[in-house]
Design an enzyme around this catalytic site. Structure first.
Site, PDB file in Angstrom:
ATOM      1  N   TYR A 102     109.629 -78.976  45.206  1.00 20.02           N
ATOM      2  CA  TYR A 102     108.646 -78.684  44.159  1.00 20.02           C
ATOM      3  C   TYR A 102     107.441 -79.595  44.284  1.00 20.02           C
ATOM      4  O   TYR A 102     107.456 -80.565  45.043  1.00 20.02           O
ATOM      5  CB  TYR A 102     109.284 -78.816  42.768  1.00 20.02           C
ATOM      6  N   HIS A 115     127.264 -72.510  51.988  1.00 24.94           N
ATOM      7  CA  HIS A 115     126.428 -73.700  52.170  1.00 24.94           C
ATOM      8  C   HIS A 115     125.376 -73.533  53.265  1.00 24.94           C
ATOM      9  O   HIS A 115     124.250 -73.973  53.118  1.00 24.94           O
ATOM     10  CB  HIS A 115     127.294 -74.927  52.476  1.00 24.94           C
ATOM     11  N   ARG A 170     126.767 -67.036  47.919  1.00 24.65           N
ATOM     12  CA  ARG A 170     126.957 -68.474  47.990  1.00 24.65           C
ATOM     13  C   ARG A 170     127.708 -68.885  49.258  1.00 24.65           C
ATOM     14  O   ARG A 170     128.854 -68.508  49.474  1.00 24.65           O
ATOM     15  CB  ARG A 170     127.722 -68.975  46.761  1.00 24.65           C
ATOM     16  N   LEU A 179     109.613 -91.527  47.185  1.00 25.54           N
ATOM     17  CA  LEU A 179     108.658 -90.421  47.332  1.00 25.54           C
ATOM     18  C   LEU A 179     107.276 -91.046  47.507  1.00 25.54           C
ATOM     19  O   LEU A 179     106.881 -91.912  46.729  1.00 25.54           O
ATOM     20  CB  LEU A 179     108.669 -89.533  46.090  1.00 25.54           C
ATOM     21  N   ARG A 207     101.918 -82.219  51.104  1.00 23.52           N
ATOM     22  CA  ARG A 207     103.264 -82.779  50.901  1.00 23.52           C
ATOM     23  C   ARG A 207     104.287 -81.661  50.731  1.00 23.52           C
ATOM     24  O   ARG A 207     105.431 -81.774  51.209  1.00 23.52           O
ATOM     25  CB  ARG A 207     103.281 -83.725  49.695  1.00 23.52           C
ATOM     26  N   LYS A 228     110.493 -84.082  48.386  1.00 20.33           N
ATOM     27  CA  LYS A 228     110.403 -83.831  46.934  1.00 20.33           C
ATOM     28  C   LYS A 228     111.292 -82.645  46.557  1.00 20.33           C
ATOM     29  O   LYS A 228     110.824 -81.513  46.369  1.00 20.33           O
ATOM     30  CB  LYS A 228     108.948 -83.585  46.531  1.00 20.33           C
ATOM     31  N   GLU A 262     111.638 -97.352  43.216  1.00 27.37           N
ATOM     32  CA  GLU A 262     110.590 -96.660  42.450  1.00 27.37           C
ATOM     33  C   GLU A 262     111.173 -96.267  41.103  1.00 27.37           C
ATOM     34  O   GLU A 262     112.337 -96.521  40.812  1.00 27.37           O
ATOM     35  CB  GLU A 262     110.099 -95.421  43.210  1.00 27.37           C
TER      36      GLU A 262
END
Ligand code: PDD
Length: 287
Positions: A33, A102, A100, A204, A52, A146, A179
């Protein structure tokens, strides 16, 4: 006013917006995101945020949902439909819908969700600075991507909220600060060095962090990218955090100890004003 969300090719009312239960973002946090600020109707550092995003997608071998030009149009349309002048636009890309399993699905049809909302700059309401608490950093070794896999950040932020604090700074077993849960951490030493951790896989690499670093260098401050410990942060002259939504936010207390004299420091205040000018905001003092 109704809010609108963009979900996989169409705009719907925000309250009706939904993704499939087999979306891999929901099943595995297999999604990335970005959050971009809108100030006075303009996107702040849009290019670096989209760069990014491309990097996050590339690191996870996820297909871009649409071309960048189309994405920019979708972001603008989402902002327009939600009448956001000052606020944020949020976008999420997942590896799409599949039974589903993996391993990656054979198709490369990523999902895209975009939302936007109005938000006042937090620095105006928090002119006296904020308190941070500290928690153990229990995250994985790719914090540079991210992703929406934010459970450790959620737990650490909840701890902050329960302690009446604004943010949690995460600390390694060696006693070093990495962070915050959604912001980068900085200190100013007694020798007026502006210190933040280098952008390795442990954090990040914040867009605000990069902008503030460039501003600080332009202003002639001694900016040093190095690991700093919690003990050093406790003894620092000043401390602050940076993020898209918090901008440059003074940190006046870490756990139960004041930072410096317990008030926002002068260097932090100067960077806060310079960042506000960069982002096209009214200065917090005048907002
Ligand atoms: N958070 N570190 C983490 C873990 C973050 O989630 C963020 C951003 C930052 C600061 O990055 P930037 O300056 O690019 O916003 C650092 C966003 C705002 C969020 O999750 O809401």
């Amino acid at each position: 006013m109704s809010r609108f969300a963009y979900v996989n090719g169409r705009f719907t009312r925000h309250r009706d917006a939904a993704i499939h239960i087999e979306d891999r973002g929901y099943q595995f946090a297999d999604a990335v995101y970005e959050v971009i600020a809108i100030q006075n109707g303009s996107f702040v550092d849009e290019g670096p945020h989209l760069d990014r995003l491309d990097r996050s997608l590339g690191e996870l071998r996820m297909a871009p949902p649409v071309a960048r030009s189309a994405l920019k149009r979708i972001l603008r349309e989402t902002v327009r439909r939600n009448r956001v002048r000052d606020g944020i636009v949020y976008l999420q890309v997942s590896r799409g819908v599949a039974r589903r399993d993996h391993a990656f699905p054979a198709h490369r049809k990523s999902s895209l969700v975009v939302t936007a909302r109005s938000m006042k700059p937090k620095s105006a309401a928090l002119a006296d600075g904020v308190v941070v608490v500290t928690t153990e950093d229990i995250r994985w070794k790719r914090c540079d991507i991210k992703t929406v896999g934010l459970l450790p950040n959620v737990l650490a932020k909840q701890r902050a909220v329960e302690a009446g604090a604004y943010e949690s700074w995460m600390v390694t077993p060696d006693g070093d600060v990495t962070e915050g849960t959604s912001a980068n951490a900085w200190i100013v030493t007694a020798g007026r060095e502006v210190v933040t951790r280098p952008p390795t896989n442990a954090i990040l690499n914040g867009i605000t962090r990069r902008t503030v670093r460039a501003i600080a260098e332009r202003e002639g401050y001694a900016v040093v990218e190095r690991v700093f410990s919690l003990n050093e942060a406790r003894a620092a002259a000043e401390a602050f955090l940076t993020s898209t939504t918090s901008h440059v936010m003074p940190v006046v207390r870490i756990d139960d100890r004041p930072v410096g004299d317990g008030r926002p420091g002068p260097l932090t205040a100067a960077l806060q004003a310079d960042y506000a000018a960069h982002a096209g905001m009214a200065h917090p003092d005048t907002a």
